[in-house]
Design an enzyme around this catalytic site. Structure first.
Site, PDB file in Angstrom:
ATOM      1  N   GLU A  91      -6.727   2.134 -13.689  1.00 12.94           N
ATOM      2  CA  GLU A  91      -6.146   3.302 -13.002  1.00 12.94           C
ATOM      3  C   GLU A  91      -4.879   3.776 -13.712  1.00 12.94           C
ATOM      4  OE1 GLU A  91      -7.729   2.487  -8.452  1.00 12.94           O
ATOM      5  OE2 GLU A  91      -5.749   1.788  -8.993  1.00 12.94           O
ATOM      6  N   CYS A 138       0.827  -1.213   0.000  1.00 17.18           N
ATOM      7  CA  CYS A 138       0.000   0.000   0.000  1.00 17.18           C
ATOM      8  C   CYS A 138       0.859   1.259   0.000  1.00 17.18           C
ATOM      9  CB  CYS A 138      -0.929  -0.028   1.213  1.00 17.18           C
ATOM     10  SG  CYS A 138      -1.889   1.469   1.386  1.00 17.18           S
ATOM     11  N   LYS A 153       0.298   5.249  -6.099  1.00 18.22           N
ATOM     12  CA  LYS A 153      -0.691   5.262  -7.185  1.00 18.22           C
ATOM     13  C   LYS A 153      -1.558   6.525  -7.111  1.00 18.22           C
ATOM     14  CE  LYS A 153      -4.585   3.785  -6.412  1.00 18.22           C
ATOM     15  NZ  LYS A 153      -5.395   2.595  -6.287  1.00 18.22           N
ATOM     16  N   CYS A 179      -1.471   1.629  -3.183  1.00 20.67           N
ATOM     17  CA  CYS A 179      -2.450   2.708  -3.016  1.00 20.67           C
ATOM     18  C   CYS A 179      -1.836   4.117  -2.991  1.00 20.67           C
ATOM     19  CB  CYS A 179      -3.220   2.562  -1.705  1.00 20.67           C
ATOM     20  SG  CYS A 179      -3.367   0.900  -1.060  1.00 20.67           S
TER      21      CYS A 179
HETATM   22  C1  LIG Z   1      -0.943  -0.864  -7.709  1.00 24.42           C
HETATM   23  C2  LIG Z   1      -1.811  -1.171  -6.519  1.00 24.42           C
HETATM   24  C3  LIG Z   1      -2.751  -0.261  -6.124  1.00 24.42           C
HETATM   25  C4  LIG Z   1      -3.565  -0.525  -5.019  1.00 24.42           C
HETATM   26  N1  LIG Z   1      -4.498   0.401  -4.670  1.00 24.42           N
HETATM   27  C5  LIG Z   1      -5.281   0.180  -3.596  1.00 24.42           C
HETATM   28  C6  LIG Z   1      -6.232   1.153  -3.191  1.00 24.42           C
HETATM   29  O1  LIG Z   1      -6.375   2.208  -3.820  1.00 24.42           O
HETATM   30  N2  LIG Z   1      -6.972   0.910  -2.091  1.00 24.42           N
HETATM   31  C7  LIG Z   1      -6.834  -0.248  -1.366  1.00 24.42           C
HETATM   32  O2  LIG Z   1      -7.528  -0.414  -0.352  1.00 24.42           O
HETATM   33  N3  LIG Z   1      -5.952  -1.203  -1.744  1.00 24.42           N
HETATM   34  C8  LIG Z   1      -5.178  -1.011  -2.834  1.00 24.42           C
HETATM   35  N4  LIG Z   1      -4.245  -1.951  -3.199  1.00 24.42           N
HETATM   36  C9  LIG Z   1      -4.191  -3.225  -2.443  1.00 24.42           C
HETATM   37  C10 LIG Z   1      -3.420  -3.063  -1.121  1.00 24.42           C
HETATM   38  O3  LIG Z   1      -2.144  -2.525  -1.386  1.00 24.42           O
HETATM   39  C11 LIG Z   1      -3.310  -4.416  -0.442  1.00 24.42           C
HETATM   40  O4  LIG Z   1      -4.586  -4.967  -0.284  1.00 24.42           O
HETATM   41  C12 LIG Z   1      -2.646  -4.315   0.922  1.00 24.42           C
HETATM   42  O5  LIG Z   1      -1.377  -3.731   0.838  1.00 24.42           O
HETATM   43  C13 LIG Z   1      -2.551  -5.706   1.548  1.00 24.42           C
HETATM   44  O6  LIG Z   1      -1.872  -5.637   2.764  1.00 24.42           O
HETATM   45  P1  LIG Z   1      -1.106  -6.917   3.312  1.00 24.42           P
HETATM   46  O7  LIG Z   1      -0.694  -6.586   4.709  1.00 24.42           O
HETATM   47  O8  LIG Z   1      -1.893  -8.133   3.090  1.00 24.42           O
HETATM   48  O9  LIG Z   1       0.183  -7.079   2.391  1.00 24.42           O
HETATM   49  P2  LIG Z   1       1.264  -6.072   1.851  1.00 24.42           P
HETATM   50  O10 LIG Z   1       0.910  -4.667   2.112  1.00 24.42           O
HETATM   51  O11 LIG Z   1       1.541  -6.490   0.462  1.00 24.42           O
HETATM   52  O12 LIG Z   1       2.536  -6.376   2.752  1.00 24.42           O
HETATM   53  C14 LIG Z   1       3.225  -7.584   2.684  1.00 24.42           C
HETATM   54  C15 LIG Z   1       4.669  -7.331   3.089  1.00 24.42           C
HETATM   55  O13 LIG Z   1       5.316  -8.577   3.320  1.00 24.42           O
HETATM   56  C16 LIG Z   1       6.643  -8.511   2.826  1.00 24.42           C
HETATM   57  N5  LIG Z   1       7.071  -9.894   2.623  1.00 24.42           N
HETATM   58  C17 LIG Z   1       6.560 -10.801   1.751  1.00 24.42           C
HETATM   59  N6  LIG Z   1       7.148 -12.002   1.920  1.00 24.42           N
HETATM   60  C18 LIG Z   1       8.033 -11.842   2.955  1.00 24.42           C
HETATM   61  C19 LIG Z   1       8.936 -12.707   3.622  1.00 24.42           C
HETATM   62  N7  LIG Z   1       9.016 -14.001   3.310  1.00 24.42           N
HETATM   63  N8  LIG Z   1       9.702 -12.204   4.620  1.00 24.42           N
HETATM   64  C20 LIG Z   1       9.629 -10.894   4.977  1.00 24.42           C
HETATM   65  N9  LIG Z   1       8.795 -10.030   4.379  1.00 24.42           N
HETATM   66  C21 LIG Z   1       7.998 -10.497   3.393  1.00 24.42           C
HETATM   67  C22 LIG Z   1       6.505  -7.691   1.549  1.00 24.42           C
HETATM   68  O14 LIG Z   1       7.732  -7.120   1.170  1.00 24.42           O
HETATM   69  C23 LIG Z   1       5.472  -6.640   1.994  1.00 24.42           C
HETATM   70  O15 LIG Z   1       6.116  -5.509   2.533  1.00 24.42           O
HETATM   71  C24 LIG Z   1      -3.407  -1.726  -4.286  1.00 24.42           C
HETATM   72  C25 LIG Z   1      -2.436  -2.654  -4.677  1.00 24.42           C
HETATM   73  C26 LIG Z   1      -1.643  -2.381  -5.782  1.00 24.42           C
HETATM   74  C27 LIG Z   1      -0.605  -3.380  -6.193  1.00 24.42           C
END
Ligand SMILES: Cc1cc2nc3c(=O)[nH]c(=O)nc-3n(C[C@H](O)[C@H](O)[C@H](O)COP(=O)(O)OP(=O)(O)OC[C@H]3O[C@@H](n4cnc5c(N)ncnc54)[C@H](O)[C@@H]3O)c2cc1C
Length: 460
Positions: free
Chosen positions: A184, A43, A51, A48
């Site tokens: 987007e 994010c 973007k 997010c």
């Molecule tokens: C281009 C784009 C635009 C988006 N726009 C929006 C939006 O406008 N609004 C919205 O609500 N959502 C949006 N999203 C979705 C949102 O970013 C995700 O839903 C959210 O970040 C999910 O959070 P998370 O904690 O599951 O994972 P993430 O935020 O992806 O965090 C996972 C973390 O784990 C780390 N990691 C992975 N594997 C390992 C490992 N083995 N060891 C150590 N670290 C590791 C990664 O580096 C990362 O930092 C967007 C996504 C993208 C790609």
């Protein structure tokens, strides 16, 4: 606990992982979080937030066009990509720093590196000769972009991750995909003056959204200069002396400078050691969890995109809070996925909450009442713009509850956040109508729609 290094070890410092780690450490537990890239996760670093900055940079060109209609002139207006990139990266670094500092303030230990499960209680940090044990483990590794690796020439294509750091703004871009990220980025690049083509294999963009929204947005983005090519499969990407040529199966050849694949994201589970820890995947390749985010291993939970339930930042954060309440506060909670509002930051943007018309027709046994309005926003009165706003209410015919709200037009992401309160609260159409309008606004249409779409009430 005495046998373990930590009460909780979190893998991934993204939206979900950071929230769960902080809440648990603030509750007095010993917590560590491992992050292999940058604190803040998708994010903040490559989703997010950057973007939205790109959308805001891009929207300025449209604002300038409107301004000219109001008598302003900007003879020397120009956009400088490197200046923007630098400003964006400074802000992203600042935000990532705040996330890291907040982890520290809560007493969470941050471990830099890639964490892999060795067994249900042991995590190894790859390449660092570090091993930690924990009573409980939370997997919050998010997702990563997917592209068709067997497509000839796919190595020439980028994903959203590289789109945030293009060394220069291309003259032409071709974006493959029809989901919200594709739409987007098409808007971003078109607004910045890049000749933009959006190619999608399906019959229309934004699969899963309301059909009126899909049709309306496809028309509106074409008005903003995006070429939309539907029903096409890719055959190969060829590198030439002047750029790239995208060959489609129907024989079309499209020349471009950059090809970006925004064809979906997959859970980040590769080589994570899940098997060694007894954590199973579901048929779609996401971590299998129960409603309380517990995996098939007794002491391991998973939240956020890695579980592929509803891949949005606020949802990952709420799943983290529910995990914390369930596991550490003796207060079992699970997130309610109903009526979650969401936005597509296309240009114009989309805001939606609740059911599409076809979903409502399937779930409302007495049928649905549908209210639709399309109009030109007042802001465009002096511009000659043909752009139109779409607003649609889907109402359960029996209970008269508003079960779906769909808006395409300026400020719709802001409007939908407020409309979501009324939908979540289960308010009826009569209660919406009893709410006095704010005039002159676009949002007032939401409380003044009186004419049912003809033939709308039907169990269909
Ligand atoms: C281009 C784009 C635009 C988006 N726009 C929006 C939006 O406008 N609004 C919205 O609500 N959502 C949006 N999203 C979705 C949102 O970013 C995700 O839903 C959210 O970040 C999910 O959070 P998370 O904690 O599951 O994972 P993430 O935020 O992806 O965090 C996972 C973390 O784990 C780390 N990691 C992975 N594997 C390992 C490992 N083995 N060891 C150590 N670290 C590791 C990664 O580096 C990362 O930092 C967007 C996504 C993208 C790609």
């Amino acid at each position: 606990m005495a046998d373990y290094d930590y009460d909780l070890f979190v893998i991934g410092a993204g939206s979900g992982g950071v929230r769960a780690a902080r809440l648990t450490a603030l509750g007095g537990k010993k917590v560590a979080v491992a992050e292999e890239y940058r604190v803040g996760g998708t994010c903040v670093i490559r989703g997010c937030v950057p973007k939205k900055f790109m959308v805001m940079a891009s929207e300025v060109s449209h604002a300038l066009e409107i301004a000219e209609g109001y008598g302003w002139s900007f003879d020397n207006a120009r956009f400088d990509w490197p200046t923007f990139l630098e400003a964006k990266d400074v802000e992203i670094a600042r935000l990532s720093g705040i996330y890291a500092a907040n982890l520290g303030k809560a007493g969470v230990e941050l471990v830099h590196g890639r964490a892999v499960l060795k067994d249900a209680h042991t995590v190894e940090i790859i390449g660092k000769n570090q091993t930690f044990t924990a009573e409980k483990i939370l997997v919050a590794t998010g997702g990563r972009p997917w592209k068709p690796e067997n497509l000839p020439g796919i190595e020439h294509a980028i994903t959203s991750e590289e789109a945030f750091h293009l060394p220069e703004l291309p003259k032409r871009i071709l974006i493959a995909g029809g989901g919200y990220i594709a739409v987007e980025f098409a808007g971003i690049f078109a607004g910045l003056g890049v000749e933009t083509t959006l190619i999608y294999r399906g019959p229309n963009i934004l699969r899963g959204f309301d059909d009126d929204v899909r049709a309306h947005l496809a028309g509106e983005i074409e008005k903003r200069g995006i070429k939309v090519v539907l029903g096409c499969q890719h055959e190969k990407i060829e590198k030439t002396a002047t750029g790239l040529v995208n060959h489609l199966e129907n024989g079309m050849k499209l020349e471009t400078d950059v090809v970006m694949f925004a064809t979906g994201r997959i859970p980040h589970v590769k080589d994570l050691g899940l098997e060694a820890a007894g954590v199973e995947l579901n048929d779609e390749g996401a971590i299998k969890v129960d409603p309380y985010s517990k995996t098939t291993a007794d002491n391991i939970w998973a939240i956020g995109d890695v579980t592929d339930r509803m891949n949005l930042t606020p949802v990952a954060i709420r799943e983290a809070a529910a995990f914390h309440q369930t596991v550490y506060r003796d207060n079992p909670q699970h997130f309610d996925y109903e009526a979650v509002a969401t936005a597509v930051f296309s240009q114009p943007p989309v805001g939606i909450v609740g059911l599409t018309e076809s979903e409502a027709r399937r779930s409302c046994s007495a049928g649905v009442d549908v209210y639709v309005t399309r109009f030109r926003p007042m802001k465009y009165a002096f511009t000659g713009s043909e752009e139109r706003v779409l607003m649609k209410l889907v109402v359960d015919a029996e209970s008269q509850r508003v079960v779906g709200v769909h808006i395409v037009g300026p400020d719709s992401p802001e409007m939908i956040q407020l409309a979501a309160i009324a939908v979540k609260a289960g308010l009826t159409k009569a209660q919406w109508d009893a709410t006095c309008a704010v005039h002159p606004t676009m949002a007032e249409e939401l409380v003044t729609m009186r004419e049912k779409q003809s033939g709308a009430t039907s169990a269909g």
